[in-house]
Design a protein around this motif. Structure first.
Motif, PDB file in Angstrom:
ATOM      1  N   MET A 160     -12.025  14.281 -14.292  1.00  0.00           N
ATOM      2  CA  MET A 160     -10.731  13.674 -13.946  1.00  0.00           C
ATOM      3  C   MET A 160      -9.628  14.680 -14.280  1.00  0.00           C
ATOM      4  SD  MET A 160     -11.435   9.914 -15.636  1.00  0.00           S
ATOM      5  CE  MET A 160     -11.546  10.467 -17.339  1.00  0.00           C
ATOM      6  N   ASP A 161      -9.302  15.546 -13.348  1.00  0.00           N
ATOM      7  CA  ASP A 161      -8.358  16.629 -13.661  1.00  0.00           C
ATOM      8  C   ASP A 161      -7.061  16.488 -12.868  1.00  0.00           C
ATOM      9  OD1 ASP A 161      -7.614  18.907 -15.022  1.00  0.00           O
ATOM     10  OD2 ASP A 161      -8.460  20.280 -13.533  1.00  0.00           O
ATOM     11  N   GLY A 162      -5.984  16.966 -13.475  1.00  0.00           N
ATOM     12  CA  GLY A 162      -4.700  17.008 -12.771  1.00  0.00           C
ATOM     13  C   GLY A 162      -3.615  16.128 -13.383  1.00  0.00           C
ATOM     14  N   ASN A 163      -3.906  15.492 -14.512  1.00  0.00           N
ATOM     15  CA  ASN A 163      -2.901  14.619 -15.148  1.00  0.00           C
ATOM     16  C   ASN A 163      -1.650  15.395 -15.567  1.00  0.00           C
ATOM     17  OD1 ASN A 163      -4.807  12.633 -14.979  1.00  0.00           O
ATOM     18  ND2 ASN A 163      -5.318  12.612 -17.166  1.00  0.00           N
ATOM     19  N   GLY A 164      -1.880  16.561 -16.175  1.00  0.00           N
ATOM     20  CA  GLY A 164      -0.761  17.354 -16.694  1.00  0.00           C
ATOM     21  C   GLY A 164       0.148  17.804 -15.564  1.00  0.00           C
ATOM     22  N   ARG A 165      -0.448  18.319 -14.479  1.00  0.00           N
ATOM     23  CA  ARG A 165       0.368  18.788 -13.356  1.00  0.00           C
ATOM     24  C   ARG A 165       1.110  17.630 -12.686  1.00  0.00           C
ATOM     25  NH1 ARG A 165      -4.356  21.655 -10.643  1.00  0.00           N
ATOM     26  NH2 ARG A 165      -5.423  20.629 -12.368  1.00  0.00           N
ATOM     27  N   ARG A 216       3.506  15.700 -20.472  1.00  0.00           N
ATOM     28  CA  ARG A 216       2.120  15.661 -19.989  1.00  0.00           C
ATOM     29  C   ARG A 216       1.408  14.359 -20.350  1.00  0.00           C
ATOM     30  NH1 ARG A 216      -0.485  20.339 -18.526  1.00  0.00           N
ATOM     31  NH2 ARG A 216      -2.400  19.488 -19.411  1.00  0.00           N
ATOM     32  N   HIS A 259      -1.340  11.567 -18.507  1.00  0.00           N
ATOM     33  CA  HIS A 259      -2.592  10.970 -18.997  1.00  0.00           C
ATOM     34  C   HIS A 259      -2.517   9.444 -18.923  1.00  0.00           C
ATOM     35  CE1 HIS A 259      -3.883  14.907 -20.057  1.00  0.00           C
ATOM     36  NE2 HIS A 259      -3.039  15.064 -21.054  1.00  0.00           N
ATOM     37  N   THR A 272     -13.776  12.622 -20.110  1.00  0.00           N
ATOM     38  CA  THR A 272     -12.546  12.054 -20.640  1.00  0.00           C
ATOM     39  C   THR A 272     -11.830  13.011 -21.593  1.00  0.00           C
ATOM     40  OG1 THR A 272     -13.618   9.897 -20.464  1.00  0.00           O
ATOM     41  CG2 THR A 272     -11.639   9.991 -21.817  1.00  0.00           C
ATOM     42  N   ASN A 296     -10.832  20.784 -25.135  1.00  0.00           N
ATOM     43  CA  ASN A 296      -9.512  20.143 -25.148  1.00  0.00           C
ATOM     44  C   ASN A 296      -8.921  19.992 -26.556  1.00  0.00           C
ATOM     45  OD1 ASN A 296     -10.336  17.890 -22.374  1.00  0.00           O
ATOM     46  ND2 ASN A 296      -9.295  19.871 -22.317  1.00  0.00           N
ATOM     47  N   ARG A 347      -5.843  22.143 -27.306  1.00  0.00           N
ATOM     48  CA  ARG A 347      -4.521  21.916 -26.709  1.00  0.00           C
ATOM     49  C   ARG A 347      -3.477  21.676 -27.806  1.00  0.00           C
ATOM     50  NH1 ARG A 347      -5.011  18.798 -20.931  1.00  0.00           N
ATOM     51  NH2 ARG A 347      -6.616  20.168 -20.102  1.00  0.00           N
ATOM     52  N   GLU A 394      -0.327  16.816 -27.744  1.00  0.00           N
ATOM     53  CA  GLU A 394      -1.080  16.345 -26.568  1.00  0.00           C
ATOM     54  C   GLU A 394      -2.422  15.758 -27.002  1.00  0.00           C
ATOM     55  OE1 GLU A 394      -1.258  18.898 -23.138  1.00  0.00           O
ATOM     56  OE2 GLU A 394      -2.802  17.666 -22.184  1.00  0.00           O
ATOM     57  N   LEU A 405      -3.433  11.976 -26.401  1.00  0.00           N
ATOM     58  CA  LEU A 405      -4.638  11.646 -25.617  1.00  0.00           C
ATOM     59  C   LEU A 405      -5.561  10.713 -26.393  1.00  0.00           C
ATOM     60  CD1 LEU A 405      -5.757  14.906 -23.831  1.00  0.00           C
ATOM     61  CD2 LEU A 405      -5.951  12.611 -22.889  1.00  0.00           C
TER      62      LEU A 405
HETATM   63  C1  IPE Z   1      -7.261  16.188 -17.190  1.00  0.00           C
HETATM   64  O1  IPE Z   1      -5.962  16.536 -16.867  1.00  0.00           O
HETATM   65  C2  IPE Z   1      -7.357  15.357 -18.429  1.00  0.00           C
HETATM   66  C3  IPE Z   1      -7.908  16.079 -19.574  1.00  0.00           C
HETATM   67  C4  IPE Z   1      -8.307  17.322 -19.562  1.00  0.00           C
HETATM   68  C5  IPE Z   1      -8.009  15.352 -20.814  1.00  0.00           C
HETATM   69  P1  IPE Z   1      -5.282  17.860 -17.401  1.00  0.00           P
HETATM   70  O2  IPE Z   1      -4.479  17.528 -18.613  1.00  0.00           O
HETATM   71  O3  IPE Z   1      -6.256  18.959 -17.566  1.00  0.00           O
HETATM   72  O4  IPE Z   1      -4.309  18.155 -16.190  1.00  0.00           O
HETATM   73  P2  IPE Z   1      -3.895  19.584 -15.619  1.00  0.00           P
HETATM   74  O5  IPE Z   1      -5.144  20.313 -15.224  1.00  0.00           O
HETATM   75  O6  IPE Z   1      -3.153  20.289 -16.727  1.00  0.00           O
HETATM   76  O7  IPE Z   1      -3.021  19.256 -14.466  1.00  0.00           O
END
Ligand code: IPE
Ligand code: IPE
Ligand code: MG
Length: 256
Positions: free
Chosen positions: A18-23, A32, A36, A62, A67, A70, A74, A78
């Motif tokens: 499940m990627d792309g939440n941060g963007r 960010r 999530h 998840t 991670n 990070r 964050e 999370l």
């Molecule tokens: C995925 O989204 C969620 C986790 C890794 C926990 P990201 O936080 O990696 O989102 P991007 O890749 O920075 O957009």
């Protein structure tokens, strides 16, 4: 329209990165962690869509071992969110017949996550509808190393011979031992990599990548991925003829 549950070639086990939440959050000028949070709404949608499609196993990446590196706020955000979501959504999952499992380095998780997760694992253990697994503090290489250490200890204790170590035993020693191999791995958010997800188990998985950021993913996107999977031919090293049970010219001449 043909519903997914009557679809041929439905994967037995779907695993999702499940990627792309941060963007998603950054595109909106938001912190960010709000990405999530938006991602948890997608989890709700997709678990329900997968269950209704009739898929038996769903595994969600998840939180990875990597991670933990990070920024602190964050990671804290999370983990808070994971604990909170398990608490708020647990009752619905139970009611809908979802059995929850967890894979990963669970000892590393704080009590505020472990406690609700442990409760849900116990409470849902007799459910038989969808098997939902959360990969939490999970790393495929970590899991393999952990299994290697366990097997080495058994050899050292004289309980196991090195030649007894085969694929089936390694599989049974991983934290994913209770799960079938994933048939379809979906990654959202545009990257084309596995990022240490199910390293051993993904050997023959079909991979599906979409640019849609996880908070924007809908049941319709899942539908597209499942239909794409249904159209593929999995050969596991064999020929197309063997898979389709058509005798090949060679085997015909052999038979003659
Ligand atoms: C995925 O989204 C969620 C986790 C890794 C926990 P990201 O936080 O990696 O989102 P991007 O890749 O920075 O957009
Ligand atoms: C993979 O996403 C981990 C999860 C979705 C939980 P990442 O965003 O952490 O992966 P990389 O760093 O882009 O490879
Ligand atoms: Mg990412």
């Amino acid at each position: 329209m043909r519903t997914l549950s009557t679809m041929k070639n439905l994967p037995n086990h779907v695993a999702i990165i499940m990627d792309g939440n941060g963007r998603w959050a950054e595109q909106r000028g938001l912190p960010r962690v709000l990405g999530h949070r938006a991602g948890t709404r997608t989890v709700r949608r997709i678990v329900e869509a997968v269950r209704q499609a009739g898929v038996r196993y769903l595994t969600l990446y998840t939180f990875s071992v990597a991670n933990w590196e990070r920024p602190r706020e964050e990671v804290t955000g999370l983990l808070d969110l994971i604990g909170e979501t398990v608490r708020t959504d647990g009752a619905d999952l139970l009611k809908n017949g979802v059995r929850v499992r967890v894979v990963g380095e669970l000892e590393d998780l704080p009590q505020r996550v472990r406690q609700p997760v442990d409760w849900l694992i116990q409470a849902s253990r007799h459910n038989r509808d969808l098997n939902l697994t959360l990969a939490l503090s999970y790393g495929g290489r970590h899991d393999l190393c952990h299994a290697a250490r366990q097997l080495a200890a058994q050899v050292a204790a004289g309980q196991l011979l090195p030649e007894e170590i085969d694929e089936a035993l390694v599989r049974r020693t991983l934290t994913t031992a209770d799960l079938p191999d994933p048939d379809l791995i979906i990654r959202t958010g545009g990257e084309r990599r596995l990022s240490d997800f199910l390293v051993f188990e993904s050997a023959y998985a079909e991979l599906y990548f979409t640019d849609v950021l996880w908070p924007d993913v809908t049941g319709a996107d899942l539908d597209v991925a499942l239909r794409d999977y249904a159209g593929r031919e999995r050969r596991f090293g064999k020929t197309s003829e063997q898979i389709q049970h058509r005798p090949s010219p060679t085997s015909l001449s052999e038979a003659a």
